[in-house]
Every structure is written in C-alpha cells, then in structure tokens.
Design a protein around this motif. Structure first.
Motif, mmCIF file in Angstrom:
data_model
loop_
_atom_site.group_PDB
_atom_site.id
_atom_site.type_symbol
_atom_site.label_atom_id
_atom_site.label_comp_id
_atom_site.label_asym_id
_atom_site.label_seq_id
_atom_site.Cartn_x
_atom_site.Cartn_y
_atom_site.Cartn_z
ATOM 1 N N UNK A 381 0.693 -1.149 0.053
ATOM 2 C CA UNK A 381 0.004 0.015 0.014
ATOM 3 C C UNK A 381 0.773 1.388 -0.071
ATOM 4 N N UNK A 382 2.026 1.351 0.748
ATOM 5 C CA UNK A 382 2.940 2.353 0.826
ATOM 6 C C UNK A 382 3.268 2.569 -0.653
ATOM 7 N N UNK A 383 3.701 1.586 -1.400
ATOM 8 C CA UNK A 383 4.260 1.854 -2.629
ATOM 9 C C UNK A 383 3.187 2.730 -3.508
ATOM 10 N N UNK A 384 1.866 2.038 -3.545
ATOM 11 C CA UNK A 384 0.971 2.788 -4.302
ATOM 12 C C UNK A 384 0.715 4.096 -3.861
ATOM 13 N N UNK A 385 0.802 4.313 -2.592
ATOM 14 C CA UNK A 385 0.491 5.769 -2.281
ATOM 15 C C UNK A 385 1.482 6.489 -2.648
ATOM 16 N N UNK A 386 2.664 5.960 -2.496
ATOM 17 C CA UNK A 386 3.673 7.109 -3.112
ATOM 18 C C UNK A 386 3.506 7.365 -4.575
ATOM 19 N N UNK A 387 3.249 6.471 -5.383
ATOM 20 C CA UNK A 387 2.992 6.781 -6.704
ATOM 21 C C UNK A 387 1.758 7.708 -6.761
ATOM 22 N N UNK A 388 0.560 7.646 -6.151
ATOM 23 C CA UNK A 388 -0.350 8.238 -5.998
ATOM 24 C C UNK A 388 0.172 9.831 -5.659
ATOM 25 N N UNK A 389 0.961 9.992 -4.615
ATOM 26 C CA UNK A 389 1.574 11.190 -4.111
ATOM 27 C C UNK A 389 2.601 11.980 -5.225
ATOM 28 N N UNK A 390 3.091 11.347 -5.725
ATOM 29 C CA UNK A 390 3.822 11.751 -6.849
ATOM 30 C C UNK A 390 2.949 12.398 -8.088
ATOM 31 N N UNK A 391 2.166 11.456 -8.464
ATOM 32 C CA UNK A 391 1.126 11.948 -9.434
ATOM 33 C C UNK A 391 0.039 13.104 -8.949
ATOM 34 N N UNK A 392 0.131 13.420 -7.723
ATOM 35 C CA UNK A 392 -0.919 14.511 -7.139
ATOM 36 C C UNK A 392 -0.165 15.785 -7.100
ATOM 37 N N UNK A 393 1.179 15.707 -7.544
ATOM 38 C CA UNK A 393 2.139 16.851 -7.666
ATOM 39 C C UNK A 393 1.527 18.091 -8.554
ATOM 40 N N UNK A 394 1.343 19.110 -8.144
ATOM 41 C CA UNK A 394 0.897 20.345 -8.549
ATOM 42 C C UNK A 394 1.580 21.530 -8.439
ATOM 43 N N UNK A 395 1.248 22.649 -8.786
ATOM 44 C CA UNK A 395 2.273 23.868 -8.894
ATOM 45 C C UNK A 395 2.279 24.209 -7.165
ATOM 46 N N UNK A 396 1.536 23.874 -6.377
ATOM 47 C CA UNK A 396 1.909 24.202 -4.947
ATOM 48 C C UNK A 396 2.332 22.974 -4.067
ATOM 49 N N UNK A 397 2.945 22.134 -4.899
ATOM 50 C CA UNK A 397 3.293 20.731 -3.968
ATOM 51 C C UNK A 397 2.290 19.586 -4.392
ATOM 52 N N UNK A 398 2.436 18.667 -3.594
ATOM 53 C CA UNK A 398 1.624 17.324 -3.638
ATOM 54 C C UNK A 398 0.440 17.537 -2.802
ATOM 55 N N UNK A 399 -0.631 17.188 -3.384
ATOM 56 C CA UNK A 399 -1.928 17.045 -2.756
ATOM 57 C C UNK A 399 -2.185 16.059 -1.808
ATOM 58 N N UNK A 400 -1.415 14.882 -2.192
ATOM 59 C CA UNK A 400 -1.425 13.816 -1.091
ATOM 60 C C UNK A 400 -0.174 13.428 -0.633
ATOM 61 N N UNK A 401 0.037 13.384 0.668
ATOM 62 C CA UNK A 401 1.400 12.999 1.129
ATOM 63 C C UNK A 401 0.928 11.516 1.878
ATOM 64 N N UNK A 402 2.106 10.756 2.037
ATOM 65 C CA UNK A 402 1.769 9.621 2.601
ATOM 66 C C UNK A 402 2.668 9.285 4.064
#
Length: 712
Positions: A381-402
């Motif tokens: 789950x941590x691996x998937x969450x890290x992938x989610x966090x990377x893809x959630x990256x926007x101009x202001x940083x990540x939207x999801x941290x793990x």
C-alpha cells in the motif's frame, strides 16, 4: 469562573464489580475471561487525539530497566497522598497481596512502576499517554466502567459554568479557570487543546514558549494543580498546587469544589439548575445535555503497569478476589474524593479493543499545507500511495502525502494524533474508528451507474462463506474445520461469521469451534495464525499473520487464496471475490481457477452456487468508507473529489488509477470501487453502519477480551 469536567468510550468486558452504597441494576454480562488473555493486551490500540504531549524526563528514569524476577506475589500499589495511603492500607487488610507505596505525585509513581519499586496505579488518559512513552513503557490493563452503559467506557469532557453569567466559550479570555490537573485529559489537554484549535489561545509552539505561559496570558487566574507554584496557574489553588490530594482543588471533585462527581448521576436537581455547559458553537446547554454539548469524548481511567503478563495476571486476580471492601468509595476518607479509583466507577473491565489517551500539540505548528496525509498499511500500500502522491504533484506541491503503519489500528492512531488524516477501512474498522471519535466522510460505490447520482443509495455487499465444491463442508458441519478470515475485526471476515457462531454456541472461545485457521491480526501464538502464510520470503517471517498486505492471506482475496491453497476449509469473504479471482481474472495464484469449483454455505440451507449470494449469505453489510477527524472532513472530501476526477475509473489522467492495484489486491481502496461518494455531514458512524450491523457488533462484543488468541 468556569470548570473543566468530565462525564462518561470503549468496548470491554467486566471482570470485577462492587456493590455501591446505593443500588444499581446491571444486565448479566459474560465474564468468561481467562487470566492469560491479559498477555495479549500489548496489542491494544493506543490512539491519541493529537500529536504529542509533554515528555517528563528524568535522568534516573532513563537509566532504569524493568525488573524481571521470580513470579510476583505482591502488588505494590502506588498512592499519592495520606488519604490514599489510608484507603490503600485498609484495602491491604482485606487483600494481603496488596502493598502500599507512597510517592509525592503521579510522575513519581510512573517512575517507580517502571523501576519495579511499585507495580500499579490508576491514571487518566493524559497520564496514560505519558506512562506509555518510551521512557516508561507502561500500559493500561483494566479500565473503570461507570455503570450507566455497559457498552461504553468513555466519558464526556465538558466545560461547566455558573448559570446566568452570560458568556460563551469564545468569551473566556480574562475569565478564571479551574482544572483537574496539569496534563490531565478532561481538565487540561482537551479544553486547552480545544481553545488552541479554535485559535482562542494564541500560541506559536513549544520552541517559542511553554503552553502554560500562553494559558496564563489567556485566563486572569487559574488553579491547575501541577503547575509551577507561584504562577498564575496556581493563583486560585487552595493548597500547595501539587497534582495530589494535598491540593484540595485537585482532580474532578476539587476542580468543582466537591459539587460534582458524575454529571449523569449524582448532581442533585437543585444543583443542576445552578450550572450550565459551554458548547463549542458558543451556545450554552443544561447540565444533562452533555451528549450534544461537550468538548470531546475521553477514555475512562485505567490501571497501568509494566508490560509483564505475570504482574497483569496478579493484579487482575487480586482485585477480583477482594471481599468486603468497596474500591470505588472514598467516603470514609473525606473530604478527599476519587482515592485510588474514581468514586463514580462501578466495576473494572479488561481492555480488549483499544485505549484513547489524549494530549494536545506540544510542537511548533507546521507550516500550512493543502495536502492531506493518507495512511497506508504495509509495503504494498505504501508503494501505491507514493505513486499517488507523485502523481498528485501540482504547482503548490503534492495534494496527497503518505504516512504508513504496519496495521490499520496503527494508522488510526496516527489519524487521531494528526500524524495522518485519512484512510479507507471496512465496516468493522469504521466501528472502531467511530468509537474513537473519527467519522466516515466518503463511501466506496461499486455500481458505476450510481456514481452520477450524488444522492444514490450507498453501496453494500454480502458477507458469504465459501467452500470448495463437493467438499462436504456445510454450515452444520463447520465445527472442527479450518477457517480463513480476511482479518481480525473485519466485517465479512470476522465480525459477521463469528457473531453467527457465537449466537449458536454462546461460547466466546472460537478456538473450540475451529481447529485452526488464518485470521490476520490474531496473536501469533493463536491457532488462528497457524494456517497463515506470511510473505513467503524468509523463515521466521515477521509478516506471518500480520494484518497487512504483507501477509498473503490477508484481506478478501487473501482469505480466498487461503481456501484455494488448501490452508483452510472455509473462507469468509465478500460475495464478489470468487468471480474477481477466477475464470481468467485475478493474479497469478488464481490462474486456472473456475468459479464453479466453489460454492456458498449458509445456515439452514444446502450449499448453493456462488451466484446465489442473494439467497445464501450471512449478512448484507455496508461498503468500505474513508474515515478522518471531524474537523478535517471538508478538506478530505474536497481533495478526494478532485483526485478521483483525475485518477478515478473514468478520470482525466490515465497515468495513475486510484481504484486499481498493480502489486496486490484492494490496495488503499477496493479494486471494485467505481467512485467515492460523500457521506452526509450529519451521518454518525452508527447511522452509517445501520442498526443490524450495530446490533451484531454489540452482541459480538460480549466476547471482547475473552477469546483466547483472538481479539477484535
């Protein structure tokens, strides 16, 4: 002047009860509790409502280690005042195993227990947090039950004011305050934490100044026993301002001038008329409206000791065997109240579900962030969450941290401590989270057609029992077979089937029913771990029987795999799992499986094909839901709605799929999820779960703490 007080959260089983001076009627409760079950209390879920509290450090304490000696024959009870010593001495005359040890204050008692100079003391939630820190490593084993609700052992922290004084909670600046004691849950941590979270007390963090200084600047004068003598926080105290009964205004009765011992019972009608509660919406309410007007639900006081099973057993045995002595009365030692135990307690109960110890933030507030911290369980789950966090990256940083933790319970701790914000859990875990103050905010929807309708009925699924076709296993022949469970405390995998079995056998020892099995999360020495597979990577695998995806037989697909690979004779799972892992679908281990090789069993019916789940199931249960703290609800919902618009089943960004798992099954969310739908803000966890599920849980909770090797 206003006072911080408490008034009766958690599931338990009674092991000790006294008859009070006044008569109370209690329903019969199953007390089939084995002494050795206390050995598993180290698995308790120590949940915290905030980040961290003051860590009392002592050079001598840091160098001490727990004394391991021959089996103890005495329980050295730590007391903090002459009045408590008198009561303890009288108790010792009735229970020769009790020896009384007097120390000046709570922290000295905690240090003494760590050192082996004492063995036990009853503490409130804030002090239990301190006692559980690495310096001391104590843990609670028995909680007080206040008798008004056999299924609840929490109370409400409330703010009491004189009627007619005209101010609300937002108008407390410059007022006088009375606290049960510095660092105590209902009298300090909860109210001060509440005022800090409402930005009423201005404080920039421990690195700038102690929180006591900010509180002193907020109130004109106070009595907070345990504060620095001579400070404004001791100005209103009557004695030495110590956190002991040498200070007349210490503890609950002291903070309220001995007028209040329990808001729900012993406050006379005439007294009630003179006081009101302050509500967080800046209104007031009558004293008896604490359920809707309170600062927080906080845990009952509990007996703590070292992590020593022999001592825990001895404490239980000693308190159970006391005759002709009321542990829960201080009348003979007045005017002091709540000596050794709270006077409002009716009995002691073993802690089999979880304990909530409450602190408020003591660190410099972090810089504001728009991200939510998602809690993942285990490596996959941590691996998937890290992938989610990377893809959630926007101009202001990540939207999801793990954040991550080894179990769901550990994740819930982090959410309560604000170290994480949210996670998706099953119904049984929604129940646990709800009991600890979290709320369901979004629910998984498995019917894509309903995703376009925000008001659509929430998804549900059938809890079923699956066996291999022609195995001869039926519901009537289950006894003595091997069982595969999604996890301890999980809805379809444990709570529902074991509730059915308990209703038939009326026996909480499920090891007498199943010969062995795999119930991830059970005690490693339990027969419910013998069939588990672990990660399969090493001898002595620490992942074996762990409640995470690192255990191959964990979760819905894992329980089915347990059946498929011959580790069990029946799998308790969700009705869609067989079809999702057969007929060409599913991971490598499911290749070659045909769904017609399996069938369903249920009470009073012969086995049927897996497609007939609507007529052969154990229960219809609610879908998985996202839980968070009440104050984080809006932000979690907003971000998840945005994230599923991008990464959901029909999301605009194909680089990541929120509801698909590449290196496992049902990681973060169930793979069958089509979308997340908002749960109404007014929906409590009990309303979300529904009356049938709540009834099942309340019934099964009779077994809490009495099931050898298996707790939920």
């Amino acid at each position: 002047m206003w006072t911080f007080r408490t008034n009766l959260c958690f599931p338990s089983i009674p092991v000790y009860q006294h008859t009070k001076v006044h008569t109370h009627t209690h329903a019969h409760t199953n007390t089939h509790t084995h002494a050795h079950t206390l050995g598993n209390l180290s698995k308790l879920c120590f949940l915290c409502s905030s980040v961290r509290g003051v860590c009392y450090k002592s050079p001598s304490c840091l160098s001490l280690s727990t004394v391991f000696a021959a089996p103890a024959e005495k329980v050295k009870w730590c007391v903090k005042s002459d009045q408590e010593l008198r009561k303890c001495t009288d108790l010792a005359a009735k229970a020769p195993a009790i020896v009384c040890v007097k120390k000046d204050n709570t922290i000295d008692c905690i240090i003494a227990i760590k050192a082996g100079e004492a063995d036990a003391i009853t503490l409130d939630g804030g002090d239990i947090y301190t006692a559980g820190l690495n310096n001391y490593d104590l843990h609670p084993i028995l909680a007080e039950d206040y008798g008004t609700d056999s299924t609840d052992t929490c109370y409400y922290a409330v703010a009491v004011v004189k009627k007619g004084t005209g101010f609300g909670i937002r108008d407390l600046s410059g007022k006088k305050s009375c606290h049960t004691g510095l660092g105590k849950s209902a009298g300090w941590n909860i109210p001060i934490g509440t005022l800090l979270s409402m930005n009423l007390i201005q404080w920039s963090g421990i690195e700038d100044s102690p929180v006591e200084e900010a509180v002193s600047n907020y109130f004109s004068a106070s009595c907070a026993p345990g504060a620095t003598r001579g400070s404004k926080l001791c100005e209103l105290c009557k004695g030495d301002c110590s956190r002991s009964h040498r200070e007349p205004y210490y503890d609950y009765a002291g903070a309220f001038q001995s007028r209040l011992t329990n808001c729900r019972g012993t406050f006379s009608v005439s007294e009630r008329a003179n006081y009101e509660l302050l509500c967080k919406d800046n209104t007031r309410a009558p004293i008896d409206k604490y359920e809707t007007c309170h600062l927080a639900r906080v845990p009952a006081h509990a007996v703590v000791t070292r992590k020593d099973q022999q001592m825990a057993d001895l404490i239980l045995k000693t308190l159970t065997s006391v005759q002709d002595f009321n542990l829960f009365s201080s009348e003979a030692y007045g005017p002091a109240k709540n000596l050794m135990f709270k006077d409002s307690a009716q009995r002691l109960v073993t802690l089999a579900y979880g304990y909530v110890s409450l602190r408020f933030p003591e660190q410099t507030p972090a810089a504001s962030s728009t991200a939510i911290k998602w809690c993942a369980v285990g490596h996959a789950e941590t691996t998937k969450c890290d992938t989610w966090s990377i893809n959630s990256m926007g101009a202001d940083g990540t939207t999801v941290d793990c954040q991550n933790a080894p179990t769901v319970e550990e994740c819930l701790k982090k959410i309560m401590r604000k170290e994480a914000d949210a996670m998706a859990v099953d119904g049984g875990q929604v129940y646990t989270a709800g009991k600890c103050g979290l709320v369901p905010v979004m629910v998984e929807q498995y019917d894509e057609a309903k995703c376009a309708n925000p008001g659509a009925e929430a998804s549900s699924y059938y809890a079923v029992a699956v066996v291999k076709k022609n195995s001869g296993v039926t519901w009537d022949t289950l006894k003595g077979k091997r069982s595969c469970h999604t996890g301890l405390g999980r809805t379809a995998g444990w709570n529902i089937p074991m509730g059915h079995i308990h209703s038939i056998t009326n026996d909480c020892d499920f090891t007498k029913f199943f010969s062995s099995g795999c119930a991830p999360g059970a005690d490693p020495s339990s027969s419910f771990c013998t069939q588990c597979a672990g990660s399969g990577k090493a001898v002595g695998d620490e992942s074996k029987c762990s409640a995470s995806a690192d255990e191959r037989y964990y979760g819905y697909a894992g329980a089915f795999r347990c059946l498929v690979e011959g580790a069990g004779d029946v799998a308790f799972i969700k009705h869609t799992i067989v079809s999702e892992n057969s007929d060409g679908s599913g991971p490598a281990w499911a290749s070659g499986l045909n769904s017609n090789e399996f069938e369903l069993i249920c009470p009073n019916k012969n086995p049927v094909p897996i497609t007939e789940y609507a007529s052969c199931h154990l229960a219809l249960v609610p879908a998985h839901a996202v839980v968070t703290r009440p104050e984080s609800r809006g932000e979690v919902v907003r971000i998840l709605q945005d994230q599923q618009a991008k990464f959901g089943s029909t999301g605009s960004d194909p680089t990541f799929r929120l509801f698909q798992s590449e290196s496992g099954k049902n990681l973060l969310f169930k793979d069958s999820t089509k979308c997340l739908q908002e749960v109404g803000a007014e929906t409590s966890f009990s309303t979300f779960l529904g009356p049938d599920y709540m009834n099942a849980m309340n019934s099964l909770r009779q077994c809490s703490g009495s099931t050898p090797g298996a707790y939920y």
